[in-house]
Design a protein around this motif. Structure first.
Motif, PDB file in Angstrom:
ATOM      1  N   ASN A   1      -7.466 -19.320  -8.160  1.00  0.00           N
ATOM      2  CA  ASN A   1      -5.441 -20.477  -8.518  1.00  0.00           C
ATOM      3  C   ASN A   1      -5.225 -19.217 -10.076  1.00  0.00           C
ATOM      4  O   ASN A   1      -4.072 -19.394  -9.506  1.00  0.00           O
ATOM      5  CB  ASN A   1      -6.763 -21.170  -9.445  1.00  0.00           C
ATOM      6  N   LYS A   2      -5.496 -18.460 -10.161  1.00  0.00           N
ATOM      7  CA  LYS A   2      -5.015 -17.179 -10.137  1.00  0.00           C
ATOM      8  C   LYS A   2      -4.912 -15.799 -10.157  1.00  0.00           C
ATOM      9  O   LYS A   2      -6.039 -15.152 -10.162  1.00  0.00           O
ATOM     10  CB  LYS A   2      -5.292 -17.606 -12.253  1.00  0.00           C
ATOM     11  N   LYS A   3      -4.090 -16.229  -9.076  1.00  0.00           N
ATOM     12  CA  LYS A   3      -3.722 -14.566  -8.366  1.00  0.00           C
ATOM     13  C   LYS A   3      -3.705 -13.195  -9.150  1.00  0.00           C
ATOM     14  O   LYS A   3      -3.086 -13.502  -9.769  1.00  0.00           O
ATOM     15  CB  LYS A   3      -2.835 -14.679  -7.395  1.00  0.00           C
ATOM     16  N   PRO A   4      -4.635 -12.404  -8.886  1.00  0.00           N
ATOM     17  CA  PRO A   4      -3.950 -11.028  -9.364  1.00  0.00           C
ATOM     18  C   PRO A   4      -2.761 -10.704  -8.771  1.00  0.00           C
ATOM     19  O   PRO A   4      -2.674 -11.221  -8.024  1.00  0.00           O
ATOM     20  CB  PRO A   4      -5.496  -9.712  -9.237  1.00  0.00           C
ATOM     21  N   ALA A   5      -1.971  -9.544  -9.392  1.00  0.00           N
ATOM     22  CA  ALA A   5      -0.907  -9.482  -9.293  1.00  0.00           C
ATOM     23  C   ALA A   5      -0.800  -8.782  -7.787  1.00  0.00           C
ATOM     24  O   ALA A   5       0.305  -8.750  -6.664  1.00  0.00           O
ATOM     25  CB  ALA A   5       0.146  -8.048 -10.292  1.00  0.00           C
ATOM     26  N   HIS A   6      -1.532  -8.278  -7.220  1.00  0.00           N
ATOM     27  CA  HIS A   6      -1.933  -7.134  -5.377  1.00  0.00           C
ATOM     28  C   HIS A   6      -1.121  -8.190  -4.969  1.00  0.00           C
ATOM     29  O   HIS A   6      -0.957  -8.236  -3.791  1.00  0.00           O
ATOM     30  CB  HIS A   6      -2.394  -6.496  -5.866  1.00  0.00           C
TER      31      HIS A   6
ATOM     32  N   PRO B   1       0.532  -2.722 -10.729  1.00  0.00           N
ATOM     33  CA  PRO B   1      -0.267  -3.638 -10.994  1.00  0.00           C
ATOM     34  C   PRO B   1      -0.532  -4.461  -9.542  1.00  0.00           C
ATOM     35  O   PRO B   1      -1.219  -4.536  -9.063  1.00  0.00           O
ATOM     36  CB  PRO B   1       0.315  -4.905 -11.625  1.00  0.00           C
ATOM     37  N   ASN B   2       0.595  -3.853  -8.778  1.00  0.00           N
ATOM     38  CA  ASN B   2       1.256  -4.546  -7.461  1.00  0.00           C
ATOM     39  C   ASN B   2       0.295  -4.397  -6.300  1.00  0.00           C
ATOM     40  O   ASN B   2       0.049  -4.354  -4.786  1.00  0.00           O
ATOM     41  CB  ASN B   2       2.498  -4.849  -6.914  1.00  0.00           C
ATOM     42  N   SER B   3       0.265  -2.695  -6.714  1.00  0.00           N
ATOM     43  CA  SER B   3      -0.973  -1.721  -5.627  1.00  0.00           C
ATOM     44  C   SER B   3      -1.703  -2.623  -4.295  1.00  0.00           C
ATOM     45  O   SER B   3      -2.633  -2.949  -5.826  1.00  0.00           O
ATOM     46  CB  SER B   3      -0.774  -0.135  -5.771  1.00  0.00           C
TER      47      SER B   3
ATOM     48  N   SER C   1       1.157  -1.153  -0.051  1.00  0.00           N
ATOM     49  CA  SER C   1      -0.081  -0.799   0.059  1.00  0.00           C
ATOM     50  C   SER C   1       0.770   1.561  -0.251  1.00  0.00           C
ATOM     51  O   SER C   1       0.461   2.636  -0.250  1.00  0.00           O
ATOM     52  CB  SER C   1      -0.724  -0.125   1.293  1.00  0.00           C
ATOM     53  N   ARG C   2       2.002   0.618   0.412  1.00  0.00           N
ATOM     54  CA  ARG C   2       2.913   2.353   0.449  1.00  0.00           C
ATOM     55  C   ARG C   2       2.965   3.228  -0.855  1.00  0.00           C
ATOM     56  O   ARG C   2       2.349   2.631  -2.503  1.00  0.00           O
ATOM     57  CB  ARG C   2       4.471   2.058   0.112  1.00  0.00           C
TER      58      ARG C   2
END
Length: 198
Positions: A111-116, A93-95, A85-86
């Motif tokens: 199963n298919k995880k989003p980047a975050h 996409p990781n935010s 969250s920084r």
């Protein structure tokens, strides 16, 4: 990852379990200290057994023990959620900025995880290819005093940990419904954490 040759011990750094503080405290006395890139710093047991351990056995005929730390899965996910969250991750996409903890955990359960929500697995990190836990000495993050006691005895030194690489402060409240889903779908994560209790 830290290697202590004389003591025949390797510290495997599970992400978000206080490993940066441990590596900072013990790095100066380690025979080998791998801190970059992250895929080497956070080398899981399977990768260690595949690439590093055979080299040691073939060239030095020494059996190496491993040590690692695992954290309560909810707190572990909470640390990842806060870490991502920084502000410097805004727009990435990781935010997780502006996202609820429930949404983050829901993504982790896919199963298919989003980047975050793609943060790996503590259970897989400390286990062999076929599933069983393979780390020789496993400790809970919530009982770091026991890890320190073990390392002090094994390495014959006093250890003082500084607080480093902390996740930003923030609310990490999981709904009871999402917690139930997490416990039901990721039983292996909670089982590994329970095994580490001493």
């Amino acid at each position: 990852m830290l290697v202590f040759w004389k003591q025949k011990l390797v510290f495997l750094a599970v992400p978000k379990t206080g490993t940066s503080a441990i590596e900072e405290a013990l790095g100066p006395i380690a025979d080998m200290r791998i801190t970059n890139p992250p895929m080497f710093k956070h080398m899981p047991l399977v990768r260690f057994n595949t690439y590093i351990k055979p080299f040691i056995l073939e060239n030095f005929d020494v059996e190496i023990e491993t040590v690692a730390v695992v954290r309560n899965p909810i707190d572990w996910l909470g640390s990842w959620y806060r870490y991502r969250s920084r502000p410097d991750l805004a727009g990435n996409p990781n935010s997780t900025a502006g996202m609820s903890f429930d949404t983050f955990v829901e993504g982790y359960l896919k199963n298919k995880k989003p980047a975050h929500s793609n943060v790996g697995s503590q259970a897989i990190f400390v286990s062999r290819h076929n599933g069983p836990i393979g780390v020789t000495h496993l400790f809970q993050y919530e009982q770091l005093d026991k890890l320190i006691e073990f390392l002090e005895a094994r390495l014959n030194i006093g250890i003082s940990l500084a607080r480093t690489n902390q996740s930003p402060k923030g609310s990490v409240v999981l709904s009871s419904e999402m917690e139930e889903r997490l416990r039901r779908k990721r039983t292996e994560e909670f089982a590994v954490w329970e095994v580490a209790r001493r």
